[in-house]
Design a protein around this motif. Structure first.
Motif, PDB file in Angstrom:
ATOM      1  N   CYS A  70       0.818  -1.211   0.000  1.00 36.88           N
ATOM      2  CA  CYS A  70       0.000   0.000   0.000  1.00 36.88           C
ATOM      3  C   CYS A  70       0.854   1.263   0.000  1.00 36.88           C
ATOM      4  CB  CYS A  70      -0.912   0.017   1.221  1.00 36.88           C
ATOM      5  SG  CYS A  70      -2.058  -1.395   1.306  1.00 36.88           S
ATOM      6  N   THR A  82       0.526   5.976  -0.812  1.00 37.93           N
ATOM      7  CA  THR A  82      -0.262   7.176  -1.096  1.00 37.93           C
ATOM      8  C   THR A  82       0.369   7.920  -2.255  1.00 37.93           C
ATOM      9  OG1 THR A  82      -0.916   7.407   1.219  1.00 37.93           O
ATOM     10  CG2 THR A  82      -1.130   9.352  -0.166  1.00 37.93           C
ATOM     11  N   ASP A  83      -0.431   8.247  -3.239  1.00 37.86           N
ATOM     12  CA  ASP A  83       0.056   9.031  -4.360  1.00 37.86           C
ATOM     13  C   ASP A  83      -0.071  10.507  -3.989  1.00 37.86           C
ATOM     14  OD1 ASP A  83      -0.003  10.553  -6.946  1.00 37.86           O
ATOM     15  OD2 ASP A  83       0.312   8.526  -7.747  1.00 37.86           O
ATOM     16  N   PHE A  88      -4.259   3.815 -11.951  1.00 38.67           N
ATOM     17  CA  PHE A  88      -3.212   3.011 -11.311  1.00 38.67           C
ATOM     18  C   PHE A  88      -3.139   1.614 -11.927  1.00 38.67           C
ATOM     19  CE2 PHE A  88      -4.470   6.200  -8.191  1.00 38.67           C
ATOM     20  CZ  PHE A  88      -3.230   6.736  -7.870  1.00 38.67           C
ATOM     21  N   THR A 145      -8.147   1.375  -4.919  1.00 33.72           N
ATOM     22  CA  THR A 145      -7.878   2.759  -4.531  1.00 33.72           C
ATOM     23  C   THR A 145      -8.973   3.267  -3.603  1.00 33.72           C
ATOM     24  OG1 THR A 145      -9.052   3.632  -6.458  1.00 33.72           O
ATOM     25  CG2 THR A 145      -6.686   3.239  -6.700  1.00 33.72           C
ATOM     26  N   SER A 179      -6.322   8.751  -3.856  1.00 41.07           N
ATOM     27  CA  SER A 179      -4.871   8.831  -3.716  1.00 41.07           C
ATOM     28  C   SER A 179      -4.275   7.652  -2.942  1.00 41.07           C
ATOM     29  CB  SER A 179      -4.475  10.136  -3.014  1.00 41.07           C
ATOM     30  OG  SER A 179      -5.055  10.214  -1.720  1.00 41.07           O
ATOM     31  N   SER A 180      -5.046   7.006  -2.065  1.00 39.96           N
ATOM     32  CA  SER A 180      -4.554   5.833  -1.342  1.00 39.96           C
ATOM     33  C   SER A 180      -4.758   4.591  -2.203  1.00 39.96           C
ATOM     34  CB  SER A 180      -5.297   5.668  -0.014  1.00 39.96           C
ATOM     35  OG  SER A 180      -5.096   6.788   0.812  1.00 39.96           O
ATOM     36  N   LEU A 181      -3.773   3.755  -2.266  1.00 39.97           N
ATOM     37  CA  LEU A 181      -3.865   2.561  -3.106  1.00 39.97           C
ATOM     38  C   LEU A 181      -3.244   1.365  -2.419  1.00 39.97           C
ATOM     39  CD1 LEU A 181      -0.888   2.019  -5.124  1.00 39.97           C
ATOM     40  CD2 LEU A 181      -1.331   4.450  -4.916  1.00 39.97           C
ATOM     41  N   ASP A 234       0.978   5.480 -11.976  1.00 39.44           N
ATOM     42  CA  ASP A 234      -0.250   6.200 -11.632  1.00 39.44           C
ATOM     43  C   ASP A 234      -0.910   6.867 -12.824  1.00 39.44           C
ATOM     44  OD1 ASP A 234       1.369   8.378 -12.137  1.00 39.44           O
ATOM     45  OD2 ASP A 234       1.131   9.313 -10.162  1.00 39.44           O
TER      46      ASP A 234
END
Length: 579
Positions: free
Chosen positions: A484, A486-487, A502, A516, A520-522, A550
């Motif tokens: 995991c 964060t972008d 992504f 996702t 932004s969290s993946l 991304d």
């Protein structure tokens, strides 16, 4: 730019080749990343005689102070070093104090703060100041309780040192020649540098009556040309006449005196020969290189060695220059930020765009006969906001920003160094940026609003430049059977949400599922391919890579894992951000 699908396919082919090659691929060891440098350990240094007026027989066991003359530092970096480097055959190299997670460990230079831990506005606005250092309720300070015991030693801004019972020592500086901007810039810059992770002094804007000061007889000060002058009642009266007034109260910038034994500035190159802990050439330290991006945001063009300070911190607090101890490296004085100007207008217009003596620009002007327009040819001040000089958004280009004269560390900044700093700066939310602007305590709310807009606009340009080339995915960790992160580009809205698409793949180019959240969290689901038992944990057969794109950045994030089997899960070993 290649289409996203083509670039992703090329990435998967490259990753598959790496993971199939076993020993041929880059291998990260199965161990935790280095989190703390060893340069904070105590060392013992030889002692020497260091007589003073109060102690003629004094002996010091701290490093000998280093003196940095302004004229020499400027000449060295504007003339001698550039010409010497013309004949040098040094290949560009990446910073060397970077751990396996592509981050900088805590050290005597830098402490990870905003980059790893969210800050609220209260924490941001306290900066380096401890509760005991805060100068609160200054309207009720008793007359004569702030004792002036020292004149200011060099620097363009006039001021003096005071001693406050129960608080310690502070250097008070005056807003000149522009009302309010220098003290505001000093505080805002200090807060930004501290939040990022650098060591700084505690900086505050204070309003006090002139009657609070008590002048110690026989003081002197050193002006910016290194001349010693008397600091008497006449000099104090002349200085106070320049101070910004709010009724009967005078506005000062208050800098808390650093604790420990002050041993002079640090250099932006080489190492300090009398510090056994200082083993990495300063120009090869990522934090000093990446500080160029932070300086560009604030337009801290005066980022030179004279505005830094090394402090010897002895183990025995009652003997500040005894051994053992260690050196801590500090930044000082950002009062030039946010639109400072020189007395000579042509130089002021060039600040941030060109060095004072810029051999590259001289050469280009010679070849082109000076015909092309430069940014400084069209620079104008914003009507009504002249106190900020030419500090704006429209004429700001992050990767072309230059300080006053070449800085050895800044000159060696690579794409990875700049991207590292941008990842930290991206965590300044719009709310934190507005809080920074408010810390200047401007009398006119319009100044605070304007500054907040410029800070946010320049930051957006920085993030657009540095978070769209190398992967902006950070905070990478293992959560159960998932990888995991964060972008940060998506989180800060660098591009429209629909543009972030992504994709992930493991060895042999096999696609992996990506989930996702919040845009932004993946998390990437990684299947196990190694058994619980069998080969040792660090066996090459357990080593694997995962590539994540991304859809916005030109290059992927490569994460390397050890598969310890279904019962023990994965261990994250390292990260790469290829160009």
């Amino acid at each position: 730019m290649k289409p996203i699908r083509t670039r992703f396919a090329l990435c998967l082919v490259a990753l598959a080749g790496l993971t199939a090659c076993g020993a041929a691929q880059r291998r990260f060891a199965l161990r935790d990343p280095v989190a703390v440098d060893t340069d904070l350990r105590s060392v013992t240094l030889p002692c020497r005689r260091a007589p003073s007026e109060k102690e003629p027989d004094h002996v010091s066991c701290a490093p000998e102070p280093y003196v940095s003359p302004l004229i020499w530092d400027g000449a060295d970096n504007m003339v001698f070093r550039p010409f010497a480097e013309v004949w040098a055959l040094e290949a560009a190299q990446e910073a060397v104090n970077v751990n396996s997670m592509d981050e900088v460990p805590d050290s005597a230079w830098f402490t990870n703060r905003l980059g790893i831990q969210p800050m609220d506005t209260d924490e941001l606005l306290h900066g380096e100041c401890s509760p005991s250092q805060l100068l609160l309720d200054t309207a009720n300070v008793p007359d004569g309780s702030w004792v002036i015991d020292k004149g200011k030693q060099n620097g363009a801004t006039p001021g003096f040192r005071i001693k406050i019972a129960g608080k310690g020592k502070y250097l008070l500086k005056v807003d000149t020649p522009t009302p309010e901007r220098p003290s505001a810039a000093a505080v805002i810059g200090a807060l930004a540098y501290h939040a990022v992770g650098f060591n700084f002094s505690c900086e505050q804007v204070v309003y006090v009556k002139a009657s609070v000061f008590k002048l110690t007889p026989g003081l002197t000060y050193i002006d910016n040309s290194e001349r010693i002058r008397p600091f008497d009642a006449k000099a104090l009266e002349k200085l106070l006449a320049k101070v910004v007034h709010k009724g009967e109260y005078l506005r000062f910038q208050a800098s808390a005196w650093l604790e420990g034994s002050l041993i002079g500035p640090f250099r932006y190159e080489k190492t300090r020969g009398d510090d056994p802990n200082d083993v990495i050439p300063h120009e090869d330290r990522r934090e000093l290189r990446g500080a160029r991006v932070l300086a560009a945001w604030l337009d801290h063009f005066d980022a030179r060695e004279q505005n830094t300070m090394d402090v010897w911190v002895a183990d025995r607090k009652d003997q500040p220059d005894s051994s053992p101890g260690h050196i801590v490296h500090h930044y000082l004085d950002t009062s030039d930020c946010l639109g400072s100007e020189w007395d000579w207008e042509p130089i002021s217009r060039r600040l941030g765009h060109s060095y004072i003596v810029d051999w590259g620009d001289v050469g280009r002007d010679f070849i082109t006969l000076g015909i092309p327009l430069r940014p400084w040819d069209t620079a104008v001040k914003t009507p009504g906001q002249e106190i900020f000089g030419y500090y704006d958004v429209a004429n700001f280009t992050p990767d072309r920003w230059k300080n006053e004269y070449p800085n050895p560390a800044f000159s060696r900044m690579t794409e990875r160094d700049g991207a590292w700093m941008a990842r930290i700066l991206s965590r300044f939310s719009p709310e934190l940026v507005r809080a920074l602007a408010s810390a200047g305590q401007f009398s006119d709310p319009a100044n605070t609003a304007y500054l907040g807009d410029v800070l946010e606009g320049r930051l957006e340009k920085i993030l657009d430049r540095y978070l769209t080339r190398l992967s902006p995915i950070a905070d990478v960790h293992i959560d159960g059977g998932m990888l995991c992160g964060t972008d940060l580009a998506a989180k800060r809205g660098v591009r429209a949400p629909a543009l972030f698409r992504f994709r992930a793949s493991a060895r042999d180019g096999i696609p992996l599922a990506v989930a996702t959240r919040d845009g932004s969290s993946l998390c990437v689901t990684v299947p196990h391919r190694a058994p619980d038992g069998g080969p040792p944990d660090d066996d090459p057969s357990r080593y694997m890579g995962v590539a994540i794109e991304d859809g916005v950045a030109r290059a992927p994030l490569l994460a390397y894992l050890y598969d310890l089997g279904p019962s023990r899960g994965f261990r994250l070993a390292g990260l790469e951000r290829p160009e």
